[in-house]
Design a protein around this motif. Structure first.
Motif, PDB file in Angstrom:
ATOM      1  N   GLY A 178       0.822  -1.201   0.000  1.00  0.00           N
ATOM      2  CA  GLY A 178       0.000   0.000   0.000  1.00  0.00           C
ATOM      3  C   GLY A 178       0.856   1.250   0.000  1.00  0.00           C
ATOM      4  O   GLY A 178       2.084   1.185  -0.034  1.00  0.00           O
ATOM      5  N   ARG A 179       0.191   2.382   0.051  1.00  0.00           N
ATOM      6  CA  ARG A 179       0.907   3.642   0.141  1.00  0.00           C
ATOM      7  C   ARG A 179       1.273   3.876   1.592  1.00  0.00           C
ATOM      8  O   ARG A 179       0.447   3.714   2.490  1.00  0.00           O
ATOM      9  CB  ARG A 179       0.038   4.787  -0.392  1.00  0.00           C
ATOM     10  CG  ARG A 179       0.748   6.133  -0.415  1.00  0.00           C
ATOM     11  CD  ARG A 179       0.097   7.082  -1.384  1.00  0.00           C
ATOM     12  NE  ARG A 179       0.610   8.436  -1.276  1.00  0.00           N
ATOM     13  CZ  ARG A 179       1.794   8.840  -1.736  1.00  0.00           C
ATOM     14  NH1 ARG A 179       2.595   7.990  -2.321  1.00  0.00           N
ATOM     15  NH2 ARG A 179       2.183  10.097  -1.598  1.00  0.00           N
ATOM     16  N   PHE A 180       2.520   4.245   1.843  1.00  0.00           N
ATOM     17  CA  PHE A 180       2.989   4.382   3.206  1.00  0.00           C
ATOM     18  C   PHE A 180       2.533   5.722   3.795  1.00  0.00           C
ATOM     19  O   PHE A 180       3.202   6.750   3.665  1.00  0.00           O
ATOM     20  CB  PHE A 180       4.507   4.237   3.263  1.00  0.00           C
ATOM     21  CG  PHE A 180       4.985   2.840   2.965  1.00  0.00           C
ATOM     22  CD1 PHE A 180       4.306   1.741   3.470  1.00  0.00           C
ATOM     23  CD2 PHE A 180       6.094   2.632   2.166  1.00  0.00           C
ATOM     24  CE1 PHE A 180       4.719   0.456   3.195  1.00  0.00           C
ATOM     25  CE2 PHE A 180       6.525   1.346   1.883  1.00  0.00           C
ATOM     26  CZ  PHE A 180       5.837   0.249   2.404  1.00  0.00           C
ATOM     27  N   LEU A 181       1.366   5.680   4.412  1.00  0.00           N
ATOM     28  CA  LEU A 181       0.771   6.801   5.139  1.00  0.00           C
ATOM     29  C   LEU A 181       0.481   6.321   6.558  1.00  0.00           C
ATOM     30  O   LEU A 181       0.264   5.128   6.795  1.00  0.00           O
ATOM     31  CB  LEU A 181      -0.526   7.247   4.472  1.00  0.00           C
ATOM     32  CG  LEU A 181      -0.447   7.649   2.996  1.00  0.00           C
ATOM     33  CD1 LEU A 181      -1.850   7.838   2.432  1.00  0.00           C
ATOM     34  CD2 LEU A 181       0.368   8.927   2.833  1.00  0.00           C
ATOM     35  N   GLU A 182       0.423   7.239   7.495  1.00  0.00           N
ATOM     36  CA  GLU A 182       0.178   6.848   8.883  1.00  0.00           C
ATOM     37  C   GLU A 182      -1.146   6.104   9.035  1.00  0.00           C
ATOM     38  O   GLU A 182      -1.258   5.141   9.794  1.00  0.00           O
ATOM     39  CB  GLU A 182       0.213   8.077   9.785  1.00  0.00           C
ATOM     40  CG  GLU A 182       0.144   7.745  11.263  1.00  0.00           C
ATOM     41  CD  GLU A 182       0.389   8.953  12.147  1.00  0.00           C
ATOM     42  OE1 GLU A 182       0.402   8.799  13.382  1.00  0.00           O
ATOM     43  OE2 GLU A 182       0.570  10.064  11.600  1.00  0.00           O
ATOM     44  N   LYS A 183      -2.178   6.522   8.277  1.00  0.00           N
ATOM     45  CA  LYS A 183      -3.500   5.908   8.401  1.00  0.00           C
ATOM     46  C   LYS A 183      -3.557   4.481   7.867  1.00  0.00           C
ATOM     47  O   LYS A 183      -4.538   3.775   8.098  1.00  0.00           O
ATOM     48  CB  LYS A 183      -4.540   6.770   7.685  1.00  0.00           C
ATOM     49  CG  LYS A 183      -4.399   6.811   6.171  1.00  0.00           C
ATOM     50  CD  LYS A 183      -5.486   7.671   5.533  1.00  0.00           C
ATOM     51  CE  LYS A 183      -5.379   7.688   4.009  1.00  0.00           C
ATOM     52  NZ  LYS A 183      -6.450   8.529   3.392  1.00  0.00           N
ATOM     53  N   GLY A 211       5.828   6.117  -0.051  1.00  0.00           N
ATOM     54  CA  GLY A 211       4.987   7.171   0.501  1.00  0.00           C
ATOM     55  C   GLY A 211       5.717   7.960   1.565  1.00  0.00           C
ATOM     56  O   GLY A 211       6.811   7.581   2.014  1.00  0.00           O
ATOM     57  N   PRO A 212       5.129   9.068   2.001  1.00  0.00           N
ATOM     58  CA  PRO A 212       5.815   9.985   2.920  1.00  0.00           C
ATOM     59  C   PRO A 212       6.117   9.405   4.300  1.00  0.00           C
ATOM     60  O   PRO A 212       6.978   9.923   5.007  1.00  0.00           O
ATOM     61  CB  PRO A 212       4.837  11.168   3.022  1.00  0.00           C
ATOM     62  CG  PRO A 212       3.510  10.616   2.615  1.00  0.00           C
ATOM     63  CD  PRO A 212       3.805   9.569   1.595  1.00  0.00           C
ATOM     64  N   PHE A 213       5.428   8.328   4.676  1.00  0.00           N
ATOM     65  CA  PHE A 213       5.651   7.749   6.011  1.00  0.00           C
ATOM     66  C   PHE A 213       6.747   6.687   6.005  1.00  0.00           C
ATOM     67  O   PHE A 213       7.078   6.127   7.054  1.00  0.00           O
ATOM     68  CB  PHE A 213       4.338   7.152   6.542  1.00  0.00           C
ATOM     69  CG  PHE A 213       4.246   7.065   8.040  1.00  0.00           C
ATOM     70  CD1 PHE A 213       4.334   8.199   8.827  1.00  0.00           C
ATOM     71  CD2 PHE A 213       4.078   5.843   8.669  1.00  0.00           C
ATOM     72  CE1 PHE A 213       4.260   8.128  10.206  1.00  0.00           C
ATOM     73  CE2 PHE A 213       3.995   5.742  10.049  1.00  0.00           C
ATOM     74  CZ  PHE A 213       4.082   6.898  10.826  1.00  0.00           C
ATOM     75  N   LEU A 214       7.338   6.419   4.829  1.00  0.00           N
ATOM     76  CA  LEU A 214       8.360   5.382   4.718  1.00  0.00           C
ATOM     77  C   LEU A 214       9.560   5.614   5.641  1.00  0.00           C
ATOM     78  O   LEU A 214      10.007   4.672   6.314  1.00  0.00           O
ATOM     79  CB  LEU A 214       8.814   5.249   3.260  1.00  0.00           C
ATOM     80  CG  LEU A 214       9.932   4.241   2.989  1.00  0.00           C
ATOM     81  CD1 LEU A 214       9.535   2.843   3.427  1.00  0.00           C
ATOM     82  CD2 LEU A 214      10.299   4.245   1.499  1.00  0.00           C
ATOM     83  N   PRO A 215      10.119   6.829   5.706  1.00  0.00           N
ATOM     84  CA  PRO A 215      11.261   7.031   6.609  1.00  0.00           C
ATOM     85  C   PRO A 215      10.928   6.691   8.061  1.00  0.00           C
ATOM     86  O   PRO A 215      11.760   6.121   8.781  1.00  0.00           O
ATOM     87  CB  PRO A 215      11.587   8.517   6.443  1.00  0.00           C
ATOM     88  CG  PRO A 215      11.053   8.861   5.081  1.00  0.00           C
ATOM     89  CD  PRO A 215       9.814   8.042   4.920  1.00  0.00           C
ATOM     90  N   ASN A 216       9.705   7.017   8.495  1.00  0.00           N
ATOM     91  CA  ASN A 216       9.286   6.703   9.859  1.00  0.00           C
ATOM     92  C   ASN A 216       9.264   5.194  10.088  1.00  0.00           C
ATOM     93  O   ASN A 216       9.691   4.701  11.141  1.00  0.00           O
ATOM     94  CB  ASN A 216       7.894   7.275  10.132  1.00  0.00           C
ATOM     95  CG  ASN A 216       7.802   8.770   9.882  1.00  0.00           C
ATOM     96  OD1 ASN A 216       7.931   9.223   8.747  1.00  0.00           O
ATOM     97  ND2 ASN A 216       7.575   9.548  10.932  1.00  0.00           N
ATOM     98  N   LEU A 217       8.740   4.465   9.089  1.00  0.00           N
ATOM     99  CA  LEU A 217       8.645   3.013   9.218  1.00  0.00           C
ATOM    100  C   LEU A 217      10.021   2.366   9.237  1.00  0.00           C
ATOM    101  O   LEU A 217      10.284   1.447  10.028  1.00  0.00           O
ATOM    102  CB  LEU A 217       7.804   2.445   8.061  1.00  0.00           C
ATOM    103  CG  LEU A 217       6.351   2.914   8.003  1.00  0.00           C
ATOM    104  CD1 LEU A 217       5.672   2.372   6.744  1.00  0.00           C
ATOM    105  CD2 LEU A 217       5.584   2.481   9.242  1.00  0.00           C
ATOM    106  N   LYS A 218      10.906   2.846   8.381  1.00  0.00           N
ATOM    107  CA  LYS A 218      12.266   2.289   8.362  1.00  0.00           C
ATOM    108  C   LYS A 218      12.998   2.580   9.673  1.00  0.00           C
ATOM    109  O   LYS A 218      13.714   1.717  10.205  1.00  0.00           O
ATOM    110  CB  LYS A 218      13.046   2.862   7.180  1.00  0.00           C
ATOM    111  CG  LYS A 218      12.634   2.286   5.832  1.00  0.00           C
ATOM    112  CD  LYS A 218      13.568   2.749   4.718  1.00  0.00           C
ATOM    113  CE  LYS A 218      13.266   2.016   3.416  1.00  0.00           C
ATOM    114  NZ  LYS A 218      14.162   2.418   2.315  1.00  0.00           N
ATOM    115  N   GLN A 219      12.796   3.779  10.219  1.00  0.00           N
ATOM    116  CA  GLN A 219      13.424   4.127  11.492  1.00  0.00           C
ATOM    117  C   GLN A 219      12.852   3.271  12.620  1.00  0.00           C
ATOM    118  O   GLN A 219      13.587   2.820  13.510  1.00  0.00           O
ATOM    119  CB  GLN A 219      13.214   5.610  11.793  1.00  0.00           C
ATOM    120  CG  GLN A 219      13.803   6.068  13.121  1.00  0.00           C
ATOM    121  CD  GLN A 219      15.301   5.805  13.216  1.00  0.00           C
ATOM    122  OE1 GLN A 219      16.027   5.978  12.242  1.00  0.00           O
ATOM    123  NE2 GLN A 219      15.769   5.373  14.395  1.00  0.00           N
TER     124      GLN A 219
END
Length: 355
Positions: A178-183, A211-219
């Protein structure tokens, strides 16, 4: 002829629905005219379909024609006048089609209720979406229908999923996309991977998308020192990827109808999903059936313990195989292009009765 109008320029759910609607309309002998921004990537696919004509415009120009009620385009004005049905895929533009209220429908892809109160038609993708609308607007004057998404079963590979009972110690590979968004809830899936790591479960989770939340997920994965979470990047076509995995997981916090989930089911993958409107539509539970009977295990939102437990359950080969078979049958019986074409044909007939 059916006319679809969208100002959306992204790949994804709405774009895929345009393709599915086109294929379903072709099954009932209907031409499909699609008014669409010229940069929309789905145009390439639409133009391979024999029953589709696209009118590609700069988005600003397309919006101009919509808000001026096509006064400055005789071709578009006549197309709307002569067609059997107008499908508007962006709710905020419904107010500009009041003179066509006898044959215009808003296709509610998101489940949101803004701009849904009018005297025309509403098409909801899920029963839960319609229920929310009727609760919010019990005295509405629109005609409301549920028409779920349809999947092209011809896109399914004959190759079976990766599940095999021959190696009891093999890794259970789980896919999510999916698209990497917080929701979209991928952070909860990573938390579930951390729980699995502590139990030494032989389960790997593969994440497809961007998606924009990817860096958060990788971290997040890095801070938890997870080796059981693998980021696979964006894949435009996932059909070949599904056959590499044992199960599919949708951890979303909000999903009107999970197209990737349906595609995974079409390929015979058992599903773990949060209780979104789309998942509840795909995996109903009654006094006589369980969600597993339709190919899915449902969990609460932001509940990593439940996700981890569900993944551990799928380590049972017999359960996984049966659920995969159920998932495939569920799509074939309830969410095929043929089913969508039948629903659209009945809807068009009803619209014609209102004229």
């Amino acid at each position: 002829m059916i006319v679809s109008i969208t100002t959306d320029r992204k790949a994804g759910g709405l774009a895929n629905s345009l393709v599915s609607y086109s294929k379903a309309l072709d099954l009932i002998g209907q031409q499909h005219l699609v008014l669409i921004p010229e940069t929309a990537p789905v145009i390439k696919t639409l133009e391979t379909l024999d029953n589709v004509e696209t009118i590609k415009l700069n988005k600003t120009k397309l919006v101009f024609h919509i808000v001026t009620r096509f006064l400055f385009s005789k071709k578009l004005k006549n197309a709307l006048k002569d067609c059997d049905l107008i499908l508007v895929h962006n709710a905020k533009f419904m107010k500009h089609f009041k003179r066509f209220k006898h044959k215009v429908a808003y296709v509610n892809h998101t489940g949101k209720l803004r701009y849904t109160v009018h005297e025309a038609f509403n098409i909801f993708i899920t029963s839960a979406g319609l229920k929310k609308f009727l609760k919010a607007y019990p005295n509405n004057k629109s005609t409301n229908k549920v028409i779920s998404h349809g999947f092209d079963l011809s896109e399914n590979s004959s190759q079976s999923s990766a599940i095999s009972s021959e190696d009891s110690d093999k890794t259970l590979n789980i896919m999510s996309a999916g698209r990497f968004l917080e929701k979209k809830g991928f952070q909860t899936l990573i938390d579930a991977a951390s729980i699995l790591k502590k139990t030494h479960a032989n389960i790997h989770i593969y994440l497809y998308g961007e998606g924009p939340f990817l860096p958060n997920l990788k971290q997040q994965a890095k801070s938890l020192a997870l080796e059981n979470v693998i980021f696979m990047g964006w894949h435009a076509n996932l059909h070949e990827e599904f056959n590499k995995y044992d199960a599919y997981c949708s951890p979303s916090l909000m999903e009107s109808f999970g197209l990737a989930t349906g595609e995974a089911m079409m390929h015979g993958l058992p599903v773990i999903a949060t209780k979104t409107d789309g998942a509840l539509e795909m995996f109903p539970e009654t006094t006589e059936t369980k969600t597993e009977d339709y190919g899915g295990i449902l969990v609460d939102f932001t509940a990593p313990e439940q996700l981890a437990h569900a993944m551990l359950r799928l380590g049972d080969d017999a359960l996984s195989k049966k659920m995969g078979e159920n998932a495939k049958k569920n799509i074939h019986d309830n969410f095929s292009l043929e089913r969508l074409s039948q629903d659209l044909e009945a809807f068009i007939a009803e619209v014609n009765q209102h004229k």
